[in-house]
Design a protein around this motif. Sequence first.
Motif: not given
Length: 198
Positions: A49-61, A82-93
């Motif tokens: 959710y935080v990294l901007g994928r289409d997941n619901p807010k984790p209220t129940d969790y 916070p939620c990421l302000d950019t579109q991305h397909n891949v995260v590189k670490l």
Amino acid sequence: MDSGYPVGVKFTQTGPASETDKLFCELVQQARHGETISFSAQGCPVGAYVLGRDNPKPTDYYFSSGRYINKAAAAQAAGSLPCLDTQHNVVKLFPIKQDQVEFDVMLMFLNPARAMRLVQAMSYHNGQPLVFSNSGTVSVCGECTVTPFNTKRLCLSIGCKGSRKHSRYTEDEMVIGIPRTLVNDINVGLASIPGIFD
């Protein structure tokens, strides 16, 4: 850092899709100790959710975790993430071993005295105190990756239960997130301010 390398985080539209069951904070620790990792999806629903994928807010969790007195408090906590302000397909670490600049955010795990020096190095330029918030949640993915990316400010976190449990950085370490645009200012500040015992 007393152990490992600073970790570079890069959000990109290019690269093959790949999923992992590991959590973002676990993957960061692997990069800290020398690995280069790319992924499109990781195993933490809150991190997703935080990294901007289409997941619901984790209220129940959050409510089921026992960390909040009632569902209203859990909803408030989830709504403040916070939620990421950019579109991305891949995260590189990747470990930052030299003067690499191709990252969006640098993550460091520091003891409080060294974290203090980074805060002082930023304040050196204008005398202003740094402003950041901590909730004891989403420390690596949210407070020190997404927030520095979104705000272009240095952020510091005391850590969170999830990241300390799953990635096992030490009790005397704090997490620092530095957007790439501030690296030069911090280096200038560190070279200019007096040492702790000067």
